[in-house]
Write an enzyme that holds these catalytic residues in place. Sequence first.
Site, short mmCIF file in Angstrom:
data_model
loop_
_atom_site.label_atom_id
_atom_site.label_comp_id
_atom_site.label_asym_id
_atom_site.label_seq_id
_atom_site.Cartn_x
_atom_site.Cartn_y
_atom_site.Cartn_z
N ASP A 184 -0.96 -1.99 -3.29
CA ASP A 184 0.11 -2.22 -1.67
C ASP A 184 -1.35 -1.37 -1.71
O ASP A 184 -1.81 -0.44 -1.77
CB ASP A 184 1.04 -1.78 -1.99
N ASP A 190 4.83 1.11 -2.77
CA ASP A 190 5.39 1.96 -2.08
C ASP A 190 6.59 1.88 -1.14
O ASP A 190 8.03 2.31 -1.64
CB ASP A 190 4.21 3.47 -1.46
N ASP A 203 -0.97 -0.05 1.95
CA ASP A 203 -0.49 1.44 2.99
C ASP A 203 0.31 2.26 2.46
O ASP A 203 1.45 1.72 1.43
CB ASP A 203 0.28 0.80 4.16
#
Length: 244
Positions: A23, A190, A25
């Site tokens: 990922d 996250d 961001d």
Amino acid sequence: MSTPLPGSSDVIIKEGPFVYLSDWDGTITTQDSNDYLIDNFGMGKENREKLNEDILSHKLNFRDAFYEMLRSVSKAKSFYECMEILKRDIVLDPGFSDFYFWAKMNNIPVIIVSSGMAPFIRSVLSKLIGEEEAKNIDIISNDVKFNDPEGKDWEIVYRHPESGFGHDKSKAILPYRDLPQPPTLFFSGDGVSDMSAAKHADHLYVRKEKDLEKYCVAQNIPYTPFDTFTNIKNYVIDAINKKE
């Protein structure tokens, strides 16, 4: 370098015994760039966090909630204004550059799998790891649609609009399982956009005290928590040594 557009291939197949997918961001960056825009120029942090809670409790899907969040930003800022804000304010995890160039030196492909938009990602990367690397790193993400020539009215274009995730990140991982000699797959994330990928990596690294960790705990998905990519580099080296 390959950056598939919506409607094209959803997986970038890389040869070799190890592949690292991540990922963007809040994982590669210290702060989620979309959250930053939403909190400061859109609906605000309180409303965003309420929508995230609704996603985690399955009252809303990510696709619809995230679209609403970003439209609240596009009513206030043009796409190009947002791009300049992110280039100014968003920084990489302090260990990512070292990890990225180490992985490159050791022929371990690094692929960004993001629910954000490729133009935002490349613009931030060009500032932080250089234009040449930013051009060549592989990104599978959503895209953007402009409703006017100046980019003042813009909206996200989902890679998988039929999916409740908007971008189903599992599609970037699962085809590797069908290869004659599937590689060891690493994935780091996250947030709620990473839920579809969480079950499918051989090694899952989750940023501590974030929404993906809540999800993994609730779903009994094995994971390794991390603070920075310095941790991840050590974890990957350890996993490779054990594999060999």
